[in-house]
Scaffold this active site. Structure first.
Site, PDB file in Angstrom:
ATOM      1  N   LYS A 191       0.825  -1.197   0.000  1.00  8.54           N
ATOM      2  CA  LYS A 191       0.000   0.000   0.000  1.00  8.54           C
ATOM      3  C   LYS A 191       0.865   1.255   0.000  1.00  8.54           C
ATOM      4  CE  LYS A 191      -0.058   1.176   4.518  1.00  8.54           C
ATOM      5  NZ  LYS A 191      -0.532   1.540   5.816  1.00  8.54           N
ATOM      6  N   THR A 192       1.954   1.243   0.731  1.00 10.20           N
ATOM      7  CA  THR A 192       2.786   2.445   0.762  1.00 10.20           C
ATOM      8  C   THR A 192       3.353   2.718  -0.629  1.00 10.20           C
ATOM      9  OG1 THR A 192       3.398   1.826   2.995  1.00 10.20           O
ATOM     10  CG2 THR A 192       4.639   3.606   2.004  1.00 10.20           C
ATOM     11  N   GLN A 238      -7.238  -4.378  10.114  1.00 13.24           N
ATOM     12  CA  GLN A 238      -6.136  -3.958  10.980  1.00 13.24           C
ATOM     13  C   GLN A 238      -6.527  -2.793  11.876  1.00 13.24           C
ATOM     14  OE1 GLN A 238      -2.007  -4.104   9.332  1.00 13.24           O
ATOM     15  NE2 GLN A 238      -3.057  -4.543   7.419  1.00 13.24           N
ATOM     16  N   ARG A 268       2.635 -10.094  10.454  1.00 13.13           N
ATOM     17  CA  ARG A 268       3.953  -9.447  10.512  1.00 13.13           C
ATOM     18  C   ARG A 268       5.035 -10.395  10.033  1.00 13.13           C
ATOM     19  NH1 ARG A 268       2.303  -5.233   9.556  1.00 13.13           N
ATOM     20  NH2 ARG A 268       0.396  -6.431   9.354  1.00 13.13           N
ATOM     21  N   ASP A 293      -3.682   7.982   4.975  1.00 14.86           N
ATOM     22  CA  ASP A 293      -3.154   6.652   5.278  1.00 14.86           C
ATOM     23  C   ASP A 293      -3.846   6.108   6.529  1.00 14.86           C
ATOM     24  OD1 ASP A 293      -1.610   4.449   5.003  1.00 14.86           O
ATOM     25  OD2 ASP A 293       0.211   5.334   5.845  1.00 14.86           O
ATOM     26  N   GLU A 294      -3.920   4.806   6.657  1.00 15.03           N
ATOM     27  CA  GLU A 294      -4.510   4.164   7.848  1.00 15.03           C
ATOM     28  C   GLU A 294      -5.894   4.731   8.167  1.00 15.03           C
ATOM     29  OE1 GLU A 294      -2.961   1.662   8.935  1.00 15.03           O
ATOM     30  OE2 GLU A 294      -0.797   1.980   9.107  1.00 15.03           O
TER      31      GLU A 294
END
Length: 795
Positions: free
Chosen positions: A51-52, A269, A642, A238-239
């Site tokens: 995504k980044t 998340q 992770r 973002d987020e």
DNA sequence: AAGGCGATGTTTTTT
DNA sequence: ACATCGCCTT
């Protein structure tokens, strides 16, 4: 830079003509997310789906196509770290021009910037100070104290959290709904209003206000709103799943015109509900922004198939989600590994050995460096067992997310001195350091200063000056107080020099002489402030073991000043950018919370403490029920995702909780792991093992957790042997479950958490008990003792 | 005004 | 168990 000043009408041609290297290697979904520039876009980006990368490519694309100049893009993140990272990655495309992205930052940093331009619209001056939580608390304490409230029953902390929550929901004092009227002994809104008044007179605001004031301004001033709507041609967030109501309103207002807003997030998340984040924002996106394009990034580039499958299976247990199907081209890799231990120390010992093995490269895996391994815990108190163990075996580790540099007492004290030098009227800073170091100015003297200042409606520094002149303060405190305020006046004069911004009255009255050797740099001045005030000396004379560390921190603080032109700039930076860098020197295992791990990835991950009550957290479930449980499950999902190659989950049968031994049941999430992707490891001699199945019940789990009831354990007991993994400390525990008394219906019993109760029914080892204080519950017999044995509860 | 002692509440954390 | 905090003693 000139590229971005191109006539916007040329954008279509420009798009075709210009090379777009940032598009190389993007998959179809990412490419769609990058190229869908107009209108609302929701980029649902699963864990590890790049995504980044998509986000930064989108910014590059906006610029490259001439849709916007760097200064016309609003890019918002939650943390400074995320902002820094985005800036760095965009810088990879833009080079120096990234500096033109003036509006890439955290919600709070951008809000502060907006607010400084319009402060007067909410009754502030543009040089308002941003309070940290200490200041906030001190202020609330004063307000509560003024009302003779019993601060035992109604602590300032509670009020602070109530107000924060209200601010998260974008409620100003007059907007708090009546359903909240009972808050803080029916006086919550009243105190909230008083607090806001106090802030205004102090020309200060807290973190919540940064957002809330912006929202107010944008709501009430159409012209201002329009200016910024036109300014920010494109908005990226973002987020998004972490946004609270205030942030949501903030975004909706700014995007209200063109609606060119791209929100990136992952509902799976969302783990910050407890601090006001509304998953609803992301779930509702298509309704909030009709006609929105939803792009799903589902190809995972991070984890092996087993890991991804396990994570997907776990998160599928949640009802409330948009739903994504992550897939990968990666190999199957290693199955997740699951292991149970006798207790927390044993778990730490085993993980320590595993880490050493992995770093040597046993198994069929290449060696992992310590940097590539992490231990992710649910609660920070779990870290201790690992730290203890790793210290004894000399395994280098680093704890991520401990107390932060700028939150340390000595750093805050020093900052308060700097704040006073910049603005002598900063009463909160004055209160903080007036008697630090000890100047013989106790409660009594401070009250006199407060009263005197209030009587003339002046700052505390000036009030202190008046009190001295009038002889209200005597004794050895008086001399020291005089020295302090002279110091403040002197430092202030040196910072500001004659001219605007300087408190001339103070300087004239108290320190009329000009600084001798002028042009003292801000770094030297800062050093001098800490010297003059006696603050450095205080720590030099301190014999406690932490004193040297504190002096080091002060040195580091001074060093940090090198990156700024003046103290003012530094203070603004610190108020908003309270994070600390990690020393990157030696390779170390990382220990951090699951929350702290969001956004990170490691080749090998250990997830200890998967026990019901600890993870999922009992408190979370008690307070938020099914919603709480789902958030915990998302945390499990974050944890598993992770891991790139190896994920090891563990639980302990016994754990010390608040100093008391407690039997633990494996987490219900253990049961939710898909057996075909999990390898169950069995510590020698202890466990029968057994693959967890989705059908297993609470009793099954209790049985598995019940190591001392396992065949292996009994065998060892019988043979008089001691299992390798039985810790010495275990001796004191009641380990012979066969001695468990049988309970009869009607028996009065005791449970260490639920208290006394009567047995209502018995079904094997499962009891139904009506507790006197905590209601009726099903409880496993091993947690229960007869009431007359309540004093020797066996844990 | 400053150090010692018992009650207290113990997830997660950013800005 | 343990740290923090407010009160109480000196």
């Amino acid at each position: 830079m000139s590229d971005f000043n191109a006539d916007l009408s040329l954008s279509a041609r420009a798009m075709a003509a210009r090379p777009a290297p940032y598009l190389d290697g993007l998959n179809d979904a990412q490419r769609l997310a990058v190229e869908t520039l107009d209108g609302p876009v929701l980029m649902l980006a699963g864990a590890g789906t790049g995504k980044t990368r998509a986000l930064t490519a989108r910014i590059a694309h906006l610029l490259n196509t001439g849709r916007a100049r760097p200064s016309e893009i609003l890019a918002v993140t939650f943390t400074n770290k995320a902002a820094r990272e985005m800036k760095m990655r965009v810088g990879g495309y833009l080079g120096e021009a990234v500096e033109g992205m003036a509006w890439l930052g955290t919600f709070h940093a951008i809000s502060a910037k907006l607010l400084r331009r319009h402060a007067e619209l909410v009754g502030l001056k543009s040089n308002f100070t941003i309070l940290d939580s200490d200041d906030q608390l001190r202020l609330l304490k004063q307000i509560i104290a003024a009302e003779n409230i019993d601060d035992k029953r109604w602590p300032a902390r509670l009020l602070a959290s109530i107000i924060d929550q209200w601010k998260n929901r974008a409620w100003r004092p007059d907007q708090v709904p009546s359903s909240e009227a009972g808050a803080f002994n029916n006086r919550g809104t009243e105190f909230y209003a008083a607090y806001q008044e106090r802030l205004k007179t102090l020309n200060a605001c807290d973190f919540g206000d940064l957002l809330l004031h912006c929202v107010s301004i944008l709501q009430n001033h159409a012209d201002v709103l329009e200016t910024w709507q036109r300014r920010f041609r494109y908005i990226l967030v973002d987020e998004y799943q972490d946004t609270n109501v205030a942030q949501y309103l903030w975004l909706r207002l700014l995007a209200g015109g063109h609606r060119n807003i791209c929100c990136v997030g992952d509902d799976d998340q969302s783990i910050y509900g407890w601090r006001g984040a509304e998953v609803g924002n992301i779930l509702r996106f298509e309704r909030d922004f009709p006609g929105a394009h939803v792009v799903r990034l589902e190809q995972n580039y991070r984890s092996t198939r087993h890991i991804l499958a396990a994570a997907s299976h776990v998160i599928a247990g949640n009802e409330d989600r948009l739903g994504k199907t992550l897939w990968t081209e990666a190999r199957a890799g290693e199955k997740l590994r699951l292991i149970g231990h006798w207790d927390g120390e044993e778990e730490a010992r085993w993980i320590g050995e595993q880490i050493e093995d992995l770093s040597r490269g046993t198994r069929n895996l290449a060696p992992f460096s310590l940097d590539q391994m992490a231990i992710l815990v649910r609660a920070s108190h779990q870290m201790r067992a690992f730290e203890d163990r790793f210290l004894t075996i000399g395994l280098p580790y680093r704890v991520i997310g401990g107390p932060r540099f700028y939150e340390r007492m000595e750093v805050r004290d020093a900052m308060a001195y700097f704040r006073l030098a910049v603005s002598p009227a900063d009463d909160l800073a004055f209160e903080r350091i007036v008697n630090t170091p000890k100047r013989g100015l106790g409660d009594k003297a401070q009250q006199i200063i407060q009263r005197r200042a209030r009587a003339s409606d002046v700052s505390l520094v000036q009030g202190a000056g008046l009190a001295l002149e009038e002889g209200l303060i005597k004794g050895r405190g008086a001399g020291q107080l005089r020295a302090l305020i002279e110091g403040i006046a002197r430092w202030h004069a040196q910072i500001s020099g004659p001219g605007p911004g300087r408190d001339d009255d103070l300087v004239e009255r108290i320190a009329p002489m000009e600084p001798a050797g002028d042009a003292l740099g801000h770094i030297e001045l800062a050093e001098q402030i800490l010297e003059d005030s006696g603050y450095t000396e205080m720590w030099l004379n301190d014999k406690t073991p932490e004193a040297p560390g504190r002096l080091d921190n002060l040195k580091e603080l001074i060093k940090a000043l090198e990156n700024f032109d003046n103290l003012q700039g530094f203070l603004e930076h610190v108020a908003l950018i309270m994070d600390n860098e990690q020393d990157g020197s030696e390779a170390k295992v990382s220990i951090m919370t699951l929350h702290g791990a969001k956004g990170l990835e490691f080749p090998a991950v250990f997830l200890p403490g998967w026990e019901d009550g600890l993870f999922p957290s009992q408190r979370s479930m008690d307070e938020s029920g099914i919603k709480g449980l789902e958030e915990e499950r998302r945390l499990a999902y974050v944890g598993i995702t992770r891991a790139e190659q190896l994920c090891t989950i563990s639980f302990a049968a016994n754990r010390r909780v608040y100093g008391q031994w407690q039997s633990q049941m494996p987490s219900r999430f253990v049961d939710e792991l898909p057996a075909e992707h999990v390898e169950v490891l069995t510590p020698p001699g202890l466990y029968g093992g057994g693959i967890p199945s989705a059908a297993s019940t609470v009793e099954d789990r209790a049985q598995r957790a019940n190591v001392y009831n396992s065949p292996g354990w009994r065998r060892l007991q019988a043979s008089g042997g001691r299992p390798v993994s039985q810790p010495r400390e275990a001796k004191n525990m009641v380990i012979d479950a066969t001695a468990q008394p049988a309970f009869e219906v009607g028996a009065r019993v005791f449970h260490r958490k639920f208290g006394y109760g009567l047995v209502a029914s018995v079904d094997g080892d499962k009891l139904y008990i009506v507790f006197e204080k905590s209601g009726a519950k099903h409880v496993v017999a091993k947690f229960i003792v007869p009431a007359d044995r309540a004093d020797d509860v066996p844990f």
